[in-house]
Design an enzyme around this catalytic site. Structure first.
Site, PDB file in Angstrom:
ATOM      1  N   LYS A  14       0.829  -1.214   0.000  1.00 24.06           N
ATOM      2  CA  LYS A  14       0.000   0.000   0.000  1.00 24.06           C
ATOM      3  C   LYS A  14       0.864   1.265   0.000  1.00 24.06           C
ATOM      4  O   LYS A  14       0.588   2.209  -0.726  1.00 24.06           O
ATOM      5  CB  LYS A  14      -0.948   0.016   1.218  1.00 24.06           C
ATOM      6  CG  LYS A  14      -1.927  -1.153   1.246  1.00 24.06           C
ATOM      7  CD  LYS A  14      -2.967  -0.997   2.354  1.00 24.06           C
ATOM      8  CE  LYS A  14      -2.403  -1.024   3.762  1.00 24.06           C
ATOM      9  NZ  LYS A  14      -1.805  -2.312   4.169  1.00 24.06           N
ATOM     10  N   ARG A  89      -9.940   0.596   8.797  1.00 25.50           N
ATOM     11  CA  ARG A  89      -9.628  -0.792   9.133  1.00 25.50           C
ATOM     12  C   ARG A  89     -10.759  -1.473   9.892  1.00 25.50           C
ATOM     13  O   ARG A  89     -10.637  -2.654  10.238  1.00 25.50           O
ATOM     14  CB  ARG A  89      -8.374  -0.832   9.997  1.00 25.50           C
ATOM     15  CG  ARG A  89      -7.081  -1.097   9.211  1.00 25.50           C
ATOM     16  CD  ARG A  89      -5.953  -0.760  10.160  1.00 25.50           C
ATOM     17  NE  ARG A  89      -4.761  -1.512  10.081  1.00 25.50           N
ATOM     18  CZ  ARG A  89      -3.614  -1.006   9.592  1.00 25.50           C
ATOM     19  NH1 ARG A  89      -3.576   0.149   9.010  1.00 25.50           N
ATOM     20  NH2 ARG A  89      -2.509  -1.719   9.678  1.00 25.50           N
ATOM     21  N   ARG A 128      11.265  -6.439   5.021  1.00 26.46           N
ATOM     22  CA  ARG A 128      11.179  -5.006   5.306  1.00 26.46           C
ATOM     23  C   ARG A 128      11.750  -4.708   6.694  1.00 26.46           C
ATOM     24  O   ARG A 128      12.381  -3.673   6.902  1.00 26.46           O
ATOM     25  CB  ARG A 128       9.701  -4.568   5.216  1.00 26.46           C
ATOM     26  CG  ARG A 128       9.493  -3.082   5.407  1.00 26.46           C
ATOM     27  CD  ARG A 128       8.079  -2.673   5.038  1.00 26.46           C
ATOM     28  NE  ARG A 128       7.132  -2.877   6.116  1.00 26.46           N
ATOM     29  CZ  ARG A 128       5.810  -2.667   6.026  1.00 26.46           C
ATOM     30  NH1 ARG A 128       5.283  -2.288   4.884  1.00 26.46           N
ATOM     31  NH2 ARG A 128       5.025  -2.871   7.047  1.00 26.46           N
ATOM     32  N   ARG A 134      11.213  -0.720  11.748  1.00 26.11           N
ATOM     33  CA  ARG A 134       9.902  -0.848  12.391  1.00 26.11           C
ATOM     34  C   ARG A 134       9.892  -2.055  13.316  1.00 26.11           C
ATOM     35  O   ARG A 134      10.060  -3.185  12.866  1.00 26.11           O
ATOM     36  CB  ARG A 134       8.802  -0.991  11.330  1.00 26.11           C
ATOM     37  CG  ARG A 134       8.357   0.318  10.752  1.00 26.11           C
ATOM     38  CD  ARG A 134       7.257   0.126   9.748  1.00 26.11           C
ATOM     39  NE  ARG A 134       6.063  -0.535  10.287  1.00 26.11           N
ATOM     40  CZ  ARG A 134       4.899  -0.573   9.660  1.00 26.11           C
ATOM     41  NH1 ARG A 134       4.767   0.020   8.485  1.00 26.11           N
ATOM     42  NH2 ARG A 134       3.878  -1.190  10.197  1.00 26.11           N
ATOM     43  N   ARG A 146      -0.613  -9.375  13.223  1.00 24.97           N
ATOM     44  CA  ARG A 146      -1.162  -8.298  12.379  1.00 24.97           C
ATOM     45  C   ARG A 146      -1.976  -8.878  11.224  1.00 24.97           C
ATOM     46  O   ARG A 146      -3.020  -8.338  10.863  1.00 24.97           O
ATOM     47  CB  ARG A 146      -0.033  -7.402  11.864  1.00 24.97           C
ATOM     48  CG  ARG A 146       0.400  -6.390  12.913  1.00 24.97           C
ATOM     49  CD  ARG A 146       1.807  -5.901  12.693  1.00 24.97           C
ATOM     50  NE  ARG A 146       1.950  -5.115  11.498  1.00 24.97           N
ATOM     51  CZ  ARG A 146       3.075  -5.058  10.779  1.00 24.97           C
ATOM     52  NH1 ARG A 146       4.137  -5.772  11.133  1.00 24.97           N
ATOM     53  NH2 ARG A 146       3.132  -4.298   9.729  1.00 24.97           N
TER      54      ARG A 146
END
Ligand code: AMP
Length: 191
Positions: A14, A89, A128, A134, A146
Site C-alpha cells: 500500500k 480498518r 522489510r 519498524r 497483524r
C-alpha cells in the site's frame, strides 16, 4: 476531488503504490500508520496512547484513529483529493470516513483492494524489518498477529465498500510497475 481508499493486508504494498498514485493523480496521502509513527517519534500524548496497541500489532481504538484523521483532513485545505492508506480498518472507521467526507462536501470515489497470499506477506514483512527499523516488522509472531487482526477485524471493510459498488480487487503480486498499471486502469475511470 478524487478520493481513494487503498486497502489490503500489511505488506500488500500500500505504501509503495500510494507514492506512485499520489504523484500521478496529485493526491494527499493519509496513512494512519505513518501518522501514528510520526506521533510516536514526536512523543505526543496521542503517540503514547497508540504505542501499546502498535507494539503488539493490534488495532488502535477507533475513536483515536478517527480523531486523528479528522484533524488531518481539517489541516489539509485545497487539495485535489486524498488517498487513504491503512484506513479504514473497521466498519466504524469506514462509516466515520463517509461522514467526514460528506461534511467536506465530497465522497470516496472508489476502493482498491490489493490481494497478496499470506506466505508472500510474511516474506515481505520480514524482509522489510531488516531495513525499515519498524519494531512491528521484526518479529514473526507479531507479524502473524497483524495478519490475523487484518483477517478478523479488517476484511469486513471490503464488504462495506462492495455494498456501495466501490470495491475493486487487484492482484498485488508482480512488479511494482505492473501492479501500478492495474491500479491506474481503475482510477482512470474516476477522473
Ligand atoms: P500500518 O503502518 O498501516 O501497518 O500500521 C501500523 C500500526 O498502526 C498497526 O498495526 C496498528 O497498530 C496502527 N494502525 C494504523 N492504522 C490504523 C487504523 N486505521 N486503525 C487502527 N490501528 C491502526
Amino acid at each position: 476531488m478524487l478520493n481513494l481508499v487503498l486497502f489490503g493486508p500489511p505488506g500488500a504494498g500500500k505504501g509503495t503504490q500510494s507514492e506512485h498514485l499520489i504523484n500521478k493523480y496529485n493526491l494527499t496521502h493519509i496513512s494512519t500508520g505513518d501518522l501514528f509513527r510520526k506521533h510516536l517519534g514526536e512523543g505526543t500524548q496521542l503517540g503514547k496512547n497508540a504505542q501499546k496497541y502498535m507494539d503488539e500489532g493490534n488495532l488502535v481504538p477507533d475513536e483515536i484513529v478517527i480523531g486523528m484523521v479528522e484533524d488531518k483532513l481539517q489541516n489539509t485545505p485545497g487539495t485535489q483529493g486524498f488517498i487513504f492508506d491503512g484506513f479504514p480498518r473497521t466498519i466504524a472507521q469506514a462509516e466515520a470516513l463517509d461522514k467526514l467526507m460528506s461534511q467536506h462536501n465530497t465522497q470516496i470515489n472508489t476502493m482498491l483492494a490489493l490481494q497478496v497470499p499470506e506466505e508472500e506477506l510474511l516474506k515481505r514483512l520480514l524482509n522489510r524489518g531488516k531495513t525499515s527499523g519498524r519494531a512491528d516488522d521484526q518479529n514473526e509472531a507479531k507479524i502473524k498477529n497483524r495478519i490475523s487482526v487484518y483477517n478478523k477485524e479488517t476484511t469486513p471493510v471490503a464488504n462495506y465498500y462492495k455494498n456501495q459498488g466501490k470495491l475493486n480487487t487487484v492482484k498485488g503480486v508482480g512488479s511494482i510497475e505492473d501492479i501500478f498499471e492495474r491500479l491506474s486502469a481503475i482510477v482512470d475511470k474516476h477522473v
